[in-house]
Design a protein around this motif. Sequence first.
Motif, PDB file in Angstrom:
ATOM      1  N   GLU A  25       1.002  -1.059   0.156  1.00 37.60           N
ATOM      2  CA  GLU A  25      -0.070   0.102   0.065  1.00 37.60           C
ATOM      3  C   GLU A  25       1.005   1.161   0.019  1.00 37.60           C
ATOM      4  OE1 GLU A  25      -3.732   1.939   0.420  1.00 37.60           O
ATOM      5  OE2 GLU A  25      -2.985  -0.023  -0.026  1.00 37.60           O
ATOM      6  N   PRO A  26       0.588   2.227  -0.682  1.00 36.34           N
ATOM      7  CA  PRO A  26       1.242   3.446  -0.732  1.00 36.34           C
ATOM      8  C   PRO A  26       1.496   4.142   0.712  1.00 36.34           C
ATOM      9  CG  PRO A  26      -0.142   3.518  -2.633  1.00 36.34           C
ATOM     10  CD  PRO A  26      -0.558   2.345  -1.893  1.00 36.34           C
ATOM     11  N   GLU A  27       2.551   4.671   0.896  1.00 39.70           N
ATOM     12  CA  GLU A  27       2.684   5.490   2.081  1.00 39.70           C
ATOM     13  C   GLU A  27       1.794   6.733   2.085  1.00 39.70           C
ATOM     14  OE1 GLU A  27       6.231   6.894   5.129  1.00 39.70           O
ATOM     15  OE2 GLU A  27       6.457   5.343   3.792  1.00 39.70           O
ATOM     16  N   SER A  28       1.106   7.165   2.927  1.00 44.58           N
ATOM     17  CA  SER A  28       0.405   8.451   3.047  1.00 44.58           C
ATOM     18  C   SER A  28       1.002   9.588   3.562  1.00 44.58           C
ATOM     19  CB  SER A  28      -0.997   8.260   3.660  1.00 44.58           C
ATOM     20  OG  SER A  28      -1.840   7.333   3.093  1.00 44.58           O
ATOM     21  N   ILE A  29       1.034  10.746   2.817  1.00 43.75           N
ATOM     22  CA  ILE A  29       1.660  12.024   3.128  1.00 43.75           C
ATOM     23  C   ILE A  29       0.627  12.746   4.054  1.00 43.75           C
ATOM     24  CG2 ILE A  29       3.274  14.083   2.349  1.00 43.75           C
ATOM     25  CD1 ILE A  29       4.568  11.472   1.671  1.00 43.75           C
ATOM     26  N   PRO A  30       0.970  13.181   5.208  1.00 43.39           N
ATOM     27  CA  PRO A  30      -0.002  13.970   6.027  1.00 43.39           C
ATOM     28  C   PRO A  30      -0.246  15.194   5.224  1.00 43.39           C
ATOM     29  CG  PRO A  30       1.820  13.254   7.436  1.00 43.39           C
ATOM     30  CD  PRO A  30       2.335  12.830   6.034  1.00 43.39           C
ATOM     31  N   ILE A  31      -1.508  15.431   5.331  1.00 45.34           N
ATOM     32  CA  ILE A  31      -1.962  16.654   4.572  1.00 45.34           C
ATOM     33  C   ILE A  31      -1.313  17.977   5.243  1.00 45.34           C
ATOM     34  CG2 ILE A  31      -3.913  18.228   3.824  1.00 45.34           C
ATOM     35  CD1 ILE A  31      -5.789  15.559   4.195  1.00 45.34           C
ATOM     36  N   PRO A  32      -0.769  18.765   4.373  1.00 46.88           N
ATOM     37  CA  PRO A  32       0.120  19.775   4.925  1.00 46.88           C
ATOM     38  C   PRO A  32      -1.017  21.099   5.414  1.00 46.88           C
ATOM     39  CG  PRO A  32       0.411  19.865   2.709  1.00 46.88           C
ATOM     40  CD  PRO A  32      -0.402  18.676   2.933  1.00 46.88           C
ATOM     41  N   LYS A  33      -0.517  21.903   6.182  1.00 43.92           N
ATOM     42  CA  LYS A  33      -1.263  23.043   6.767  1.00 43.92           C
ATOM     43  C   LYS A  33      -1.658  23.920   5.624  1.00 43.92           C
ATOM     44  CE  LYS A  33      -3.053  26.017   9.572  1.00 43.92           C
ATOM     45  NZ  LYS A  33      -4.442  25.699  10.527  1.00 43.92           N
ATOM     46  N   ARG A  34      -0.900  23.983   4.516  1.00 42.20           N
ATOM     47  CA  ARG A  34      -0.812  24.860   3.379  1.00 42.20           C
ATOM     48  C   ARG A  34      -0.816  24.273   2.191  1.00 42.20           C
ATOM     49  NH1 ARG A  34       2.130  27.754   6.929  1.00 42.20           N
ATOM     50  NH2 ARG A  34       1.395  29.543   7.708  1.00 42.20           N
ATOM     51  N   LEU A  35      -1.820  24.476   1.210  1.00 46.95           N
ATOM     52  CA  LEU A  35      -1.825  23.673  -0.100  1.00 46.95           C
ATOM     53  C   LEU A  35      -1.839  24.772  -1.039  1.00 46.95           C
ATOM     54  CD1 LEU A  35      -4.854  21.238   0.711  1.00 46.95           C
ATOM     55  CD2 LEU A  35      -2.600  20.522   0.327  1.00 46.95           C
ATOM     56  N   VAL A  36      -0.754  24.382  -2.246  1.00 46.89           N
ATOM     57  CA  VAL A  36      -0.683  25.311  -3.471  1.00 46.89           C
ATOM     58  C   VAL A  36      -1.898  24.694  -4.527  1.00 46.89           C
ATOM     59  CG1 VAL A  36       1.045  26.032  -4.814  1.00 46.89           C
ATOM     60  CG2 VAL A  36       1.673  25.429  -2.527  1.00 46.89           C
ATOM     61  N   LEU A  37      -2.566  25.528  -4.887  1.00 49.01           N
ATOM     62  CA  LEU A  37      -3.535  25.243  -5.860  1.00 49.01           C
ATOM     63  C   LEU A  37      -3.226  25.980  -7.149  1.00 49.01           C
ATOM     64  CD1 LEU A  37      -6.681  25.190  -3.887  1.00 49.01           C
ATOM     65  CD2 LEU A  37      -5.115  23.292  -4.199  1.00 49.01           C
ATOM     66  N   LEU A  38      -3.117  25.226  -8.468  1.00 51.50           N
ATOM     67  CA  LEU A  38      -2.933  26.125  -9.357  1.00 51.50           C
ATOM     68  C   LEU A  38      -4.039  26.395 -10.304  1.00 51.50           C
ATOM     69  CD1 LEU A  38       0.460  24.497 -10.987  1.00 51.50           C
ATOM     70  CD2 LEU A  38       0.102  26.718  -9.943  1.00 51.50           C
ATOM     71  N   ILE A  99      -2.704  29.963  -2.287  1.00 56.37           N
ATOM     72  CA  ILE A  99      -2.133  29.342  -1.167  1.00 56.37           C
ATOM     73  C   ILE A  99      -3.578  29.171  -0.236  1.00 56.37           C
ATOM     74  CG2 ILE A  99      -0.710  29.343   0.838  1.00 56.37           C
ATOM     75  CD1 ILE A  99       0.841  29.179  -1.576  1.00 56.37           C
ATOM     76  N   LEU A 100      -3.832  27.736  -0.067  1.00 57.21           N
ATOM     77  CA  LEU A 100      -4.947  27.529   0.846  1.00 57.21           C
ATOM     78  C   LEU A 100      -4.553  27.000   2.385  1.00 57.21           C
ATOM     79  CD1 LEU A 100      -7.970  27.064   1.476  1.00 57.21           C
ATOM     80  CD2 LEU A 100      -7.878  24.572   0.316  1.00 57.21           C
ATOM     81  N   TYR A 323       8.481  24.049  -3.819  1.00 55.75           N
ATOM     82  CA  TYR A 323       6.776  24.345  -3.531  1.00 55.75           C
ATOM     83  C   TYR A 323       6.112  24.117  -4.497  1.00 55.75           C
ATOM     84  CZ  TYR A 323       8.370  26.601   0.912  1.00 55.75           C
ATOM     85  OH  TYR A 323       9.108  27.100   1.988  1.00 55.75           O
ATOM     86  N   HIS A 324       6.890  23.222  -5.625  1.00 58.94           N
ATOM     87  CA  HIS A 324       6.017  22.805  -6.714  1.00 58.94           C
ATOM     88  C   HIS A 324       4.893  22.089  -6.047  1.00 58.94           C
ATOM     89  CE1 HIS A 324       5.269  22.018 -11.125  1.00 58.94           C
ATOM     90  NE2 HIS A 324       5.051  20.978 -10.505  1.00 58.94           N
ATOM     91  N   PRO A 325       3.458  21.952  -6.582  1.00 58.85           N
ATOM     92  CA  PRO A 325       2.499  21.321  -6.074  1.00 58.85           C
ATOM     93  C   PRO A 325       2.335  19.844  -6.772  1.00 58.85           C
ATOM     94  CG  PRO A 325       1.329  22.872  -7.126  1.00 58.85           C
ATOM     95  CD  PRO A 325       2.881  23.152  -7.372  1.00 58.85           C
ATOM     96  N   VAL A 326       1.973  18.920  -5.954  1.00 50.64           N
ATOM     97  CA  VAL A 326       1.565  17.578  -6.853  1.00 50.64           C
ATOM     98  C   VAL A 326       0.177  18.018  -7.458  1.00 50.64           C
ATOM     99  CG1 VAL A 326       0.231  15.343  -6.232  1.00 50.64           C
ATOM    100  CG2 VAL A 326       2.148  16.234  -4.818  1.00 50.64           C
ATOM    101  N   GLN A 327       0.293  17.657  -8.668  1.00 50.79           N
ATOM    102  CA  GLN A 327      -0.827  18.014  -9.822  1.00 50.79           C
ATOM    103  C   GLN A 327      -1.608  16.662  -9.930  1.00 50.79           C
ATOM    104  OE1 GLN A 327      -1.675  21.381 -11.395  1.00 50.79           O
ATOM    105  NE2 GLN A 327      -1.009  21.199  -9.063  1.00 50.79           N
TER     106      GLN A 327
END
Length: 426
Positions: A25-38, A99-100, A323-327
């Motif tokens: 199973e993939p390892e989950s990355i904790p959701i960060p406090k700030r998300l970057v939305l394009l 930035i969310l 800071y490039h976001p996962v898309q």
Amino acid sequence: MTKRSFIGLTGPKLLCDRIEPDPKEPESIPIPKRLVLLIHEPLDSTRETKIKKGDTVKQGERLFLYVESAEYAVAPDSGTITAIASYTGDFGAVATYLILERDGRSLKTDEFAKVAETPELATADKFLRHLPGAPPLARLLDTDHKIKTLVIEGTDSDLASTTRQYLLTTAKDDILQGIALIRQMTGIEDIAITIPEENKASLLFDGTRTLLISSQYTKALPKIIMKELLGVIPVPGMSCHEQGVVFMGVEAVVSMARAYALKEPVYEKVLTVIGKDGIRHRVKAVIGTPIHRIFKQFNIVCNDRDRIIIGGPMQGVAAYTLYHPVQPDTDTIIVQDCGEIPHVSDYPCINCGKCIRVCPANIPVNLLVRYLEASMYEEAADNFDLKSCIECGMCSYVCTSRIPLFQYIRLGKHELLKLETEETHA
């Protein structure tokens, strides 16, 4: 794995990685406090934006830059918009990032739930365009081109990644539900799925045509599949969907099935991360997660002049910020130590002919690059098949002079498109 020819006129054969027999199973990355939305729309400082700094948003809410905008981002969680700024991507493409800052309450909008009972392509495009896997809904909606065949890609198209193969082998029920859903929404009868030829006995999807793909690199590329397995000869300058074939990653199919089952969008993206030590990590991260958060999880340290590649080693592009976001379409991230980065040069072509022998599209790359180096893009297209390139990157890989041929070709196509667009609107 690479197999180089010992002698003769053949080029090296690169073999794509295959998934392990019993994937974890993939390892989950904790959701960060700030998300970057394009948002793929430029920010105009002279206009008033619809979304503003300080606005609160709900999970699943679509965020439009201007009142009349068609492009949007989707908030993966509730919170407050704390920044809006310009973003510059490949070839100077300008977008906008938000930035969310999450508030931890996960307040949801029910906009999609209201229409999820009746699956339709137009409403899917309205709410689900940015699901993990980036479903090509706009292409399926394109009324100018009749889509005859939908190919679901269960094989990874670049080296090193096993993201699609993981979903192919672990989410069969979701894939079957997704295929049924898409068939109902689009009316497309001819739906095929690509699977590694090694899995032909264990991976069968009822009612769906199976396309077996060998591990040899380039065999999973869309235009190679069109030519060799569908019998559709790619026309230079035309996209696959303009020729009636749409390709859709298997993760997009899985995401569609889960979104309609839950009656809300899903946000977790599966991706393959490879550090400087070559160790592969399979992870799940919420769309918008800055990549440095993933690196921190695996103790991957990026120093000055190290290279971050978004995508595979043959077709990927470099990212210039941690800071490039996962898309939605981020399948692979590779970090290369600065000492391991392949050398490139501005040495002249020596006409060794390796690029010609290895090119799947039979392009005279040694001649083409001379025109591209001189910025003669229209001549490169008219006389040396610039538009026929399928962008596999093999020419750069074998180049004796270490000329960045792949980058020259991508830049040439980009500049040619700009010239043609300017002529159309002149």
